[in-house]
Design a protein around this motif. Structure first.
Motif: not given
Length: 74
Positions: A35-49
């Motif tokens: 959660r400390d990276s906007f990129y990482e949060v966005s990637k997780e949201l995409v990867d998990h649908g």
């Protein structure tokens, strides 16, 4: 009419695939290091649908967006 959004700092156009409350719940369930990276949060949201990116990128504000896109894409 479909609603699309832009990730403000990344310029990536996306469409939410889940309700806002579900997205919030998912983000809150992520480990802190994700959660400390906007990129990482966005990637997780995409990867998990939860979000779908649409492959169109934007780097400037709405007033100048139209002049950034070549005519053959519009």
């Amino acid at each position: 009419m479909a609603r699309y959004h832009f990730l403000k700092f990344g310029g990536v156009k996306f469409k939410p695939l889940k309700k806002p409350k579900e997205i919030t719940r998912f983000v809150r369930s992520l480990p802190e290091y994700k959660r400390d990276s906007f990129y990482e949060v966005s990637k997780e949201l995409v990867d998990h649908g939860y979000l779908k990116t649409l492959g169109q990128h934007k780097t400037l504000d709405n007033e100048t967006y139209e002049i950034q896109i070549p005519k053959e894409i519009n």
